[in-house]
Design a protein around this motif. Sequence first.
Motif, PDB file in Angstrom:
ATOM      1  N   ARG A 204       0.831  -1.209   0.000  1.00 17.53           N
ATOM      2  CA  ARG A 204       0.000   0.000   0.000  1.00 17.53           C
ATOM      3  C   ARG A 204       0.869   1.264   0.000  1.00 17.53           C
ATOM      4  O   ARG A 204       0.625   2.205  -0.760  1.00 17.53           O
ATOM      5  CB  ARG A 204      -0.906   0.003   1.236  1.00 17.53           C
ATOM      6  N   ALA A 205       1.912   1.237   0.866  1.00 19.28           N
ATOM      7  CA  ALA A 205       2.808   2.392   0.924  1.00 19.28           C
ATOM      8  C   ALA A 205       3.511   2.600  -0.408  1.00 19.28           C
ATOM      9  O   ALA A 205       3.677   3.738  -0.873  1.00 19.28           O
ATOM     10  CB  ALA A 205       3.839   2.200   2.035  1.00 19.28           C
ATOM     11  N   SER A 206       3.908   1.490  -1.037  1.00 17.91           N
ATOM     12  CA  SER A 206       4.567   1.588  -2.337  1.00 17.91           C
ATOM     13  C   SER A 206       3.622   2.153  -3.387  1.00 17.91           C
ATOM     14  O   SER A 206       4.011   2.987  -4.207  1.00 17.91           O
ATOM     15  CB  SER A 206       5.067   0.207  -2.769  1.00 17.91           C
ATOM     16  N   ALA A 269       8.086  10.870   3.771  1.00 25.96           N
ATOM     17  CA  ALA A 269       7.785  10.020   4.921  1.00 25.96           C
ATOM     18  C   ALA A 269       6.305  10.067   5.263  1.00 25.96           C
ATOM     19  O   ALA A 269       5.671   9.044   5.536  1.00 25.96           O
ATOM     20  CB  ALA A 269       8.624  10.450   6.122  1.00 25.96           C
ATOM     21  N   ARG A 270       5.725  11.261   5.234  1.00 22.06           N
ATOM     22  CA  ARG A 270       4.297  11.381   5.527  1.00 22.06           C
ATOM     23  C   ARG A 270       3.455  10.773   4.413  1.00 22.06           C
ATOM     24  O   ARG A 270       2.405  10.204   4.643  1.00 22.06           O
ATOM     25  CB  ARG A 270       3.929  12.858   5.701  1.00 22.06           C
ATOM     26  N   ILE A 271       3.965  10.884   3.184  1.00 22.00           N
ATOM     27  CA  ILE A 271       3.228  10.346   2.039  1.00 22.00           C
ATOM     28  C   ILE A 271       3.167   8.827   2.130  1.00 22.00           C
ATOM     29  O   ILE A 271       2.125   8.209   1.914  1.00 22.00           O
ATOM     30  CB  ILE A 271       3.902  10.780   0.719  1.00 22.00           C
ATOM     31  N   GLU A 272       4.308   8.161   2.468  1.00 22.68           N
ATOM     32  CA  GLU A 272       4.366   6.702   2.551  1.00 22.68           C
ATOM     33  C   GLU A 272       3.454   6.177   3.652  1.00 22.68           C
ATOM     34  O   GLU A 272       2.876   5.102   3.527  1.00 22.68           O
ATOM     35  CB  GLU A 272       5.803   6.254   2.807  1.00 22.68           C
ATOM     36  N   SER A 273       3.318   6.902   4.736  1.00 18.87           N
ATOM     37  CA  SER A 273       2.458   6.456   5.823  1.00 18.87           C
ATOM     38  C   SER A 273       0.993   6.655   5.500  1.00 18.87           C
ATOM     39  O   SER A 273       0.113   6.131   6.184  1.00 18.87           O
ATOM     40  CB  SER A 273       2.801   7.223   7.113  1.00 18.87           C
TER      41      SER A 273
END
Length: 347
Positions: A204-206, A269-273
């Motif tokens: 999902r993060a990817s 970092a915020r985008i991946e989470s």
Amino acid sequence: IIMTKDEVTGETIGFVYTKDITHEELHKREIEQKLEEIEALNTQLEKKQKEYEDINEELSRKIDQIQSMSKVYFASFYVDIAKDTFVEINSVPSVRDKIGASGSAQEALHILCDKMVTPETAENLREVVDLSTIRERMRDTDVITAEYVNLTSGWCRFYMISGDRDADGNVKTLFLAARNIREEKLREEKQNRKMEEARIEAERASKVKTDFLFNMSHDIRTPMNAIIGYTELLKGHLDDRKLAEDYIGKIETANDFLLSLINNVLEMARIESGKVVLDESASNIHAFWDALHALFEAQIKNKGITCSCNIHIEHSDIIADETKVREILLNILSNAVKYTAQGGSVS
């Protein structure tokens, strides 16, 4: 020789006699020989006693092992492969009722597979407990295990442990044991669920990252094109101060928007989470439109599109995340201009 003195004459008299002691000597030697034999027997007895003590110690150790097995395994058996016999070491009543405490080992194992194991796991277990192939399968190993589902107690693990071997290394005897591994399976399933959740979260993060970068590359292209377009126009109208100032203002507007988009990219970092914090501040809805219209003005003119904007908001001053509102409006207007035919209209 016995020496004495004649009291009358005063002469010394010697009495000499001999005695045959052959029988006594032989008897003495016989006694000594018997003593030596007794000593040898004592030595052998001590050796045998030591061997017995070692055997007894080993037997005690095996008994302790068996008793320990009884605590861990709900059923355990001793099997003679050549005779195809088994003897119960310990067993729960449900197992003993099915196969008894002794008898044919292979028959007992067939009963286990046919009457006590779920059909889904019985076939695999049946191959593992086949005694006709056990010597070959245990030639290079001392333990064979298999997992199965018991009809009453759930997941179990079956152990086949080699006992004695012949001169060629073939297994002659076996210890068979079974224990419940339900708790292990629950922990394993829990761990697998966590790993699957982690995999899904990573995917999902990817995907979030991929989608974001794809969208950002699309969004960045619009202000970049505006900057390039107005820069070219500026080069051709440097002598017209008013027009040049207008172009510079539009370049600055596009540049500000481009900078805000780039700042979003840097917050990966915020985008991946998947958690993005809104950066809310005082803004003006009309200013949004003016800035966006400036980005697409050149494209609108090139396609001969008529563009109109009607904003029906009582209070144009708002609190908003300016970058994200502009991104939303930019995508809507970008698609509108892109998919409107030459000479069409966008409202």
